[in-house]
Design a protein around this motif. Sequence first.
Motif, PDB file in Angstrom:
ATOM      1  N   LEU A  35     -71.023 -21.183 -46.365  1.00 43.41           N
ATOM      2  CA  LEU A  35     -72.056 -21.707 -47.259  1.00 43.41           C
ATOM      3  C   LEU A  35     -72.066 -20.950 -48.581  1.00 43.41           C
ATOM      4  N   TRP A  36     -72.061 -19.616 -48.516  1.00 48.42           N
ATOM      5  CA  TRP A  36     -72.139 -18.832 -49.747  1.00 48.42           C
ATOM      6  C   TRP A  36     -70.858 -18.929 -50.568  1.00 48.42           C
ATOM      7  N   PHE A  37     -69.721 -19.114 -49.897  1.00 47.87           N
ATOM      8  CA  PHE A  37     -68.486 -19.347 -50.637  1.00 47.87           C
ATOM      9  C   PHE A  37     -68.613 -20.613 -51.479  1.00 47.87           C
ATOM     10  N   ASP A  38     -69.120 -21.703 -50.877  1.00 49.91           N
ATOM     11  CA  ASP A  38     -69.273 -22.964 -51.610  1.00 49.91           C
ATOM     12  C   ASP A  38     -70.269 -22.822 -52.754  1.00 49.91           C
ATOM     13  N   ILE A  39     -71.391 -22.135 -52.497  1.00 48.94           N
ATOM     14  CA  ILE A  39     -72.409 -21.979 -53.540  1.00 48.94           C
ATOM     15  C   ILE A  39     -71.848 -21.196 -54.725  1.00 48.94           C
ATOM     16  N   LEU A  40     -71.164 -20.089 -54.450  1.00 44.44           N
ATOM     17  CA  LEU A  40     -70.628 -19.262 -55.535  1.00 44.44           C
ATOM     18  C   LEU A  40     -69.421 -19.923 -56.191  1.00 44.44           C
ATOM     19  N   TYR A  41     -68.674 -20.708 -55.447  1.00 47.56           N
ATOM     20  CA  TYR A  41     -67.573 -21.487 -56.027  1.00 47.56           C
ATOM     21  C   TYR A  41     -68.115 -22.456 -57.086  1.00 47.56           C
ATOM     22  N   LEU A  42     -69.173 -23.183 -56.726  1.00 42.37           N
ATOM     23  CA  LEU A  42     -69.778 -24.112 -57.688  1.00 42.37           C
ATOM     24  C   LEU A  42     -70.463 -23.365 -58.820  1.00 42.37           C
ATOM     25  N   LEU A  43     -71.089 -22.226 -58.509  1.00 43.77           N
ATOM     26  CA  LEU A  43     -71.737 -21.435 -59.545  1.00 43.77           C
ATOM     27  C   LEU A  43     -70.725 -20.933 -60.569  1.00 43.77           C
ATOM     28  N   ILE A 144     -63.905 -15.821 -62.313  1.00 42.46           N
ATOM     29  CA  ILE A 144     -63.237 -15.225 -61.160  1.00 42.46           C
ATOM     30  C   ILE A 144     -64.129 -14.161 -60.522  1.00 42.46           C
ATOM     31  N   ALA A 145     -64.802 -13.383 -61.347  1.00 43.76           N
ATOM     32  CA  ALA A 145     -65.689 -12.331 -60.830  1.00 43.76           C
ATOM     33  C   ALA A 145     -66.790 -12.924 -59.959  1.00 43.76           C
ATOM     34  N   ILE A 146     -67.350 -14.062 -60.370  1.00 42.67           N
ATOM     35  CA  ILE A 146     -68.402 -14.707 -59.575  1.00 42.67           C
ATOM     36  C   ILE A 146     -67.836 -15.255 -58.274  1.00 42.67           C
ATOM     37  N   GLN A 147     -66.698 -15.944 -58.382  1.00 46.27           N
ATOM     38  CA  GLN A 147     -66.148 -16.607 -57.202  1.00 46.27           C
ATOM     39  C   GLN A 147     -65.665 -15.618 -56.146  1.00 46.27           C
ATOM     40  N   ARG A 148     -65.164 -14.457 -56.567  1.00 50.21           N
ATOM     41  CA  ARG A 148     -64.665 -13.477 -55.608  1.00 50.21           C
ATOM     42  C   ARG A 148     -65.781 -12.889 -54.740  1.00 50.21           C
ATOM     43  N   ILE A 149     -67.014 -12.938 -55.222  1.00 54.61           N
ATOM     44  CA  ILE A 149     -68.137 -12.511 -54.370  1.00 54.61           C
ATOM     45  C   ILE A 149     -68.260 -13.463 -53.188  1.00 54.61           C
ATOM     46  N   GLY A 150     -68.049 -14.767 -53.440  1.00 53.07           N
ATOM     47  CA  GLY A 150     -68.037 -15.733 -52.347  1.00 53.07           C
ATOM     48  C   GLY A 150     -66.919 -15.466 -51.358  1.00 53.07           C
ATOM     49  N   CYS A 151     -65.739 -15.062 -51.875  1.00 52.86           N
ATOM     50  CA  CYS A 151     -64.629 -14.705 -50.985  1.00 52.86           C
ATOM     51  C   CYS A 151     -65.002 -13.520 -50.103  1.00 52.86           C
ATOM     52  N   PHE A 152     -65.692 -12.543 -50.667  1.00 51.54           N
ATOM     53  CA  PHE A 152     -66.103 -11.375 -49.891  1.00 51.54           C
ATOM     54  C   PHE A 152     -67.045 -11.773 -48.759  1.00 51.54           C
ATOM     55  N   LEU A 153     -68.011 -12.624 -49.043  1.00 49.63           N
ATOM     56  CA  LEU A 153     -68.969 -13.033 -48.026  1.00 49.63           C
ATOM     57  C   LEU A 153     -68.314 -13.893 -46.954  1.00 49.63           C
ATOM     58  N   ALA A 154     -67.284 -14.673 -47.337  1.00 47.76           N
ATOM     59  CA  ALA A 154     -66.588 -15.515 -46.365  1.00 47.76           C
ATOM     60  C   ALA A 154     -65.538 -14.744 -45.575  1.00 47.76           C
ATOM     61  N   GLY A 155     -65.031 -13.637 -46.140  1.00 50.36           N
ATOM     62  CA  GLY A 155     -64.018 -12.841 -45.457  1.00 50.36           C
ATOM     63  C   GLY A 155     -62.599 -13.217 -45.791  1.00 50.36           C
ATOM     64  N   CYS A 156     -62.387 -14.240 -46.624  1.00 52.98           N
ATOM     65  CA  CYS A 156     -61.025 -14.602 -47.010  1.00 52.98           C
ATOM     66  C   CYS A 156     -60.497 -13.585 -48.032  1.00 52.98           C
ATOM     67  N   CYS A 157     -59.160 -13.532 -48.179  1.00 48.34           N
ATOM     68  CA  CYS A 157     -58.525 -12.609 -49.132  1.00 48.34           C
ATOM     69  C   CYS A 157     -58.938 -11.157 -48.867  1.00 48.34           C
TER      70      CYS A 157
END
Length: 623
Positions: A35-43, A144-157
């Motif tokens: 969920l947070w990955f999608d939210i931060l991806y769109l953000l 990229i800085a915003i979206q990578r926070i979503g990656c951290f919460l999702a665990g990818c990369c």
Amino acid sequence: MILGGYLLSFPEQMHPLTTEDMSLPLFIVLVNGGLWFDILYLLAFFFSFLWLFWEGYKRRFNITAWAVAVAVTWFLFIVGTKLFTYSFEEWEGLLMRQDLPYTSNKILLGGLFLAMIGFPVIRGLLYFKVNALDALALALPLSIAIQRIGCFLAGCCHGNVTTLPWGAQYEPGTLPHYHQFTAGDIAPGDFYSLPVHPTQLYETAACLLVVMALLYVKKYIKAPGNMFLGAILLYSCLRFFVEFSRYDAAYAAATMVAGLKDVQWVLLVLLCVLGVLFFYREHTFTAEREQQQPAPTVTYATVLTLGLIFVSWGLRNWFTYTELLAVNMALVPAIAFVSAAVFRAYTVMQYRWLTLGALVLPLLLMSQTLIFKRSYTEDSTVVRRFNTLKLGYGSGDYQNSHTIESGSGCSGVSNTGYFQQEYKVGGAGFSVTTQHEKHEFTYGANAYAGKHHETKLENGVATNQINSSALWGVNPYVRYDRIWLGIGAGMHAGDLVYTLENLQEDGTGTPMSASKRTAVYPQLYARVGPTQLFFTDIELAHHFPSPFPGYRYRFGFGSGFGLSNGSFLKYSYNGADNMLSGQFVLGQKFVLEPLYLWKGADSYFSDRQRQASLGMHYRFNYR
């Protein structure tokens, strides 16, 4: 520390881990990562959209051409992030059999590569100068800085195992846990992964360093376009070093070559080529007298926009719903600007209002009131205030699926479970509205409660595996409306359940549920266009009596057909289901708010799927 209704757990004492105690938690990421990955991806895309349009306005670009350039480049970036995750077998299938495999994986460098190839072509077609590239220089690393926070919460990369005090641990169902389990680093009974480097946050910090460095050296860069090249150079350099702490299999196409990952070799080549180009352009640059930029033709902008519409529509099932929203975030404004440009170009100036009137005349004939006249008060000096009491009921009976997949290409393995969702929910609410001549402000709160049942299906037949749970929540919110624009925000808190149309996750095991639980969920609303005539809107968890479990988000358009009392009819779509809803004002004080959702049968689900709700409002002190 609480984040998004979930816990980031910190131990009371942090110390370097030994082999025996490496399983002790440093801090544990327990948020709903998808969920947070999608939210931060769109953000990230929304922030980039606002930034790029501000840059276009500041640099005095032709706004129509700039909107089209942003939309096409945006589309190429999203496509590139997906295509470059393909394995050799998938590329072979694409090139030889024209088979486009579905994937939800993403590689950032693939998107950058395709966008960097496409933007110069678009720039040439729309007659932008080289310095148009510089408009992207700061937007790129910040996004990229915003979206990578979503990656951290999702665990990818994710990163390699670490004993550093800021290492992050993840629960089962996430990539770090899955990779460590398949590698034999953790036992089947270990609930958390070993601590890993938060490489996603390293990359966020690197992007912020890129921005600060660019702002510092901006005054020393002479050649137009070199700000953008500098951004790519600095990002590539820092990303090269971040990769040393990233896990080898954290994303697709990670292969070791001569002690370095293939992505690091790509970054080295990029550093060499762009570095030479950067210094060559700086060395050979001579200030020239600025020439008048030729005006972009409406034809090119129209052809590019129409092409983008058809391609986006053709790939709508290949994109995830979040990616489709990101594409449309830039495409819809481009369509609006191009439509206005075509209207100006192909109508005679003296008769434009007559032409516009002829276009909207059929709609005008359907009403008996003046267009755009939404008189909140009879006297512009009077402020009207009233209260609203709301009661509502909703129910649903529908099916969805949950897929857990691991690997990619021919070696990929997936397990899919199918589920029947049933719910009933009732709610009540109270709001206070203040109306002025040209705007309206509302604040209030809703409360709702009900029951949700989820039944697993086998070969289309219900099994005895039934999960029943209570569903309840409270929803404070605010909303501000003008004639042409409306915005709103709020928050849901409680024991919330929501379902996804087709839930897909990386991991192992058998799907046991196709619903998610959360303690909080954001609420957002945005409208463009007068409700009385024609409007479009986007809603996230914005529905009464409750948006859960099946009305989480939707994009819609509707019309009030000239009625000035606030009534309207609207069609909405959420990527899988159709919705017809409306607001009907009866005698000024009573308001009905019905919604009906339907969807035809697909290859697996044999029954039609329906959801419906009805809200009833009564306005006190309304005059």
